[in-house]
Scaffold this active site. Structure first.
Site, PDB file in Angstrom:
ATOM      1  N   ARG A   1       0.842  -1.205   0.000  1.00  0.00           N
ATOM      2  CA  ARG A   1       0.000   0.000   0.000  1.00  0.00           C
ATOM      3  C   ARG A   1       0.875   1.253   0.000  1.00  0.00           C
ATOM      4  O   ARG A   1       0.595   2.235  -0.691  1.00  0.00           O
ATOM      5  CB  ARG A   1      -0.924  -0.009   1.224  1.00  0.00           C
ATOM      6  CG  ARG A   1      -1.972  -1.107   1.183  1.00  0.00           C
ATOM      7  CD  ARG A   1      -3.003  -0.932   2.276  1.00  0.00           C
ATOM      8  NE  ARG A   1      -2.664  -1.557   3.516  1.00  0.00           N
ATOM      9  CZ  ARG A   1      -3.104  -2.747   3.928  1.00  0.00           C
ATOM     10  NH1 ARG A   1      -3.896  -3.469   3.146  1.00  0.00           N
ATOM     11  NH2 ARG A   1      -2.771  -3.227   5.102  1.00  0.00           N
TER      12      ARG A   1
ATOM     13  N   CYS B   1      -3.457 -13.465  -3.880  1.00  0.00           N
ATOM     14  CA  CYS B   1      -3.172 -13.864  -2.494  1.00  0.00           C
ATOM     15  C   CYS B   1      -3.412 -15.356  -2.272  1.00  0.00           C
ATOM     16  O   CYS B   1      -3.587 -15.798  -1.147  1.00  0.00           O
ATOM     17  CB  CYS B   1      -4.007 -13.043  -1.514  1.00  0.00           C
ATOM     18  SG  CYS B   1      -5.787 -13.253  -1.715  1.00  0.00           S
TER      19      CYS B   1
END
Length: 400
Positions: free
Chosen positions: A214, A341
């Site tokens: 992020r 993921c």
């Protein structure tokens, strides 16, 4: 008390011998001695060579999960405290510990146990019968070790509600361990504030593994028009907003997630810039393309499209489709951040799939960087399931 002895078949235990932590049911020749599921057992090779100690559960295909390679090591309080201390000392060196994963199962040599720290609250997830017995003792040791560094744990909440527990012959459970406390917990990460719902949020309430990914997109987002797909509680979108994006749209199919993301935007004073909509990403991306929309930055952070080897083929189609659509929405010279993921979607397969999407979209990709999960989710070599997050940032160029 003498321990039951698990003996492997000749030629088996390759994963264990290469540094892994698991013994599968089809690798076992015999179990000698009496035991209950969850008990500690000795593990030996076919010729009697000692391989270590772990806990057994014949309900599970992963029949033994190793705790130590030392056959003579007692699994007592001293042993568990050292495991906890090692885990905490490692986090202090590699990550911001304000909120982080304190215990990451096999990668911290405490198989089946996850403990996340959100400010002064711990959230625990126990996924194996043997570690479930040790869970309360480990949590007390964690509180003790953190207290030594001046960190007082305000409360503990258990999120052992993952379906995988059923494969261990265990019930799903969530609830307080100890006194009750408010289950909306405020944390700060990369300068962004979040309200984390540890009771009803996904998994333990917040995905800490993307912390530095992020942060990595912030430098791309100043004055940018940004689209954040599968935004969950808005984390990538808010990082874009705080970095000075001109306009951010976050998309998620869950209205609960969108409501939480909107509340997080207000918490950071970004509700004028960062907006969230409840839409199916697979349906929305073609609509945006049809309307001629273009973005400086597009972020794809989807849930795991596959949780087993059997569904990998369908997952590839899903990843290819969203990446193709996203690339068509990126302005020439803009950026795409894309990830998977699922540990079943390997680095090689994910890379190949993104490449296929680029060819189909008639785009050329310039790789900015490749990243994995944050270091508080360490990757233990020979433990494939600990390496699950693949994260690329590309510059997307029209064919030229």
């Amino acid at each position: 008390m003498s321990l039951a002895v698990v003996t492997l078949k000749k030629g088996e235990g390759r994963l264990l011998k290469s540094g892994g932590m698991w013994v599968f049911d089809n690798e076992i020749a015999s179990v000698m001695g009496s035991f209950l599921n969850g008990d500690i057992v000795l593990v030996r090779d076919f010729d009697g060579y000692p391989l270590g100690r772990g806990f057994i559960n014949t309900n599970s295909k992963i029949t033994v999960r190793l705790l130590t390679r030392d056959e003579n090591q007692k699994i007592d309080e001293k042993f568990l405290e050292q495991r906890v201390r090692d885990a905490w000392e490692y986090r202090k060196k590699v990550t911001d510990t304000g909120s982080c994963r304190l215990i990451f199962g096999e990668a911290d040599f405490l198989p089946g146990l996850v403990v996340d720290k959100f400010s002064d609250v711990l959230v625990v997830q126990s996924l194996a019968m043997g570690i479930d017995r040790l869970k309360l003792q480990i949590l007390e040791l964690l509180k003790k070790v953190l207290e030594e560094d001046g960190i007082t744990v305000r409360g503990i909440y258990e999120r052992s509600d993952a379906k995988v527990r059923r494969q261990e012959g265990m019930e799903l459970y969530k609830g307080f361990i100890g006194p009750e406390f408010p289950t909306l917990v405020e944390i700060e990460e990369n300068g962004v504030k979040y309200q984390v719902d540890i009771k009803d949020g996904q998994k333990t309430g917040f995905f800490l593994d993307q912390k530095y990914n992020r942060l990595a997109i912030q430098k791309l987002c100043k004055n940018a028009k940004v689209l954040d797909c599968f935004t969950h509680t808005g984390s990538f979108a808010l990082n874009a907003g705080i970095a000075g994006a001109s306009e951010v749209t976050g998309v998620d199919a869950s209205q609960l997630a969108v409501d939480q993301a909107s509340a997080n935007a207000r918490l950071n004073g970004l509700d004028g810039t960062v907006k969230f909509i409840c839409e199916d990403v697979f349906e929305l991306l073609p609509e945006l393309e049809e309307r001629g929309e273009k973005f400086d930055v597009v972020i794809l952070d989807p849930p795991a499209f596959t949780k087993s080897r059997n569904s990998v083929k369908n997952a590839v189609k899903g990843y290819r489709e969203i990446n193709l659509r996203a690339m068509k929405l990126v302005k020439d010279g803009g950026f795409l951040a894309t990830c998977s993921c699922s540990h079943f979607m390997t680095y090689e397969l994910f890379t190949k799939t993104v490449g296929q999407a680029a060819r189909s979209a008639h785009k050329r990709l310039r790789q900015v960087e490749y990243r994995t999960q944050a270091p508080d989710h360490p990757i233990l070599w020979a433990s494939d399931e600990s390496y699950y997050l693949k994260f690329y940032i590309f510059q997307v160029c029209s064919e030229r």
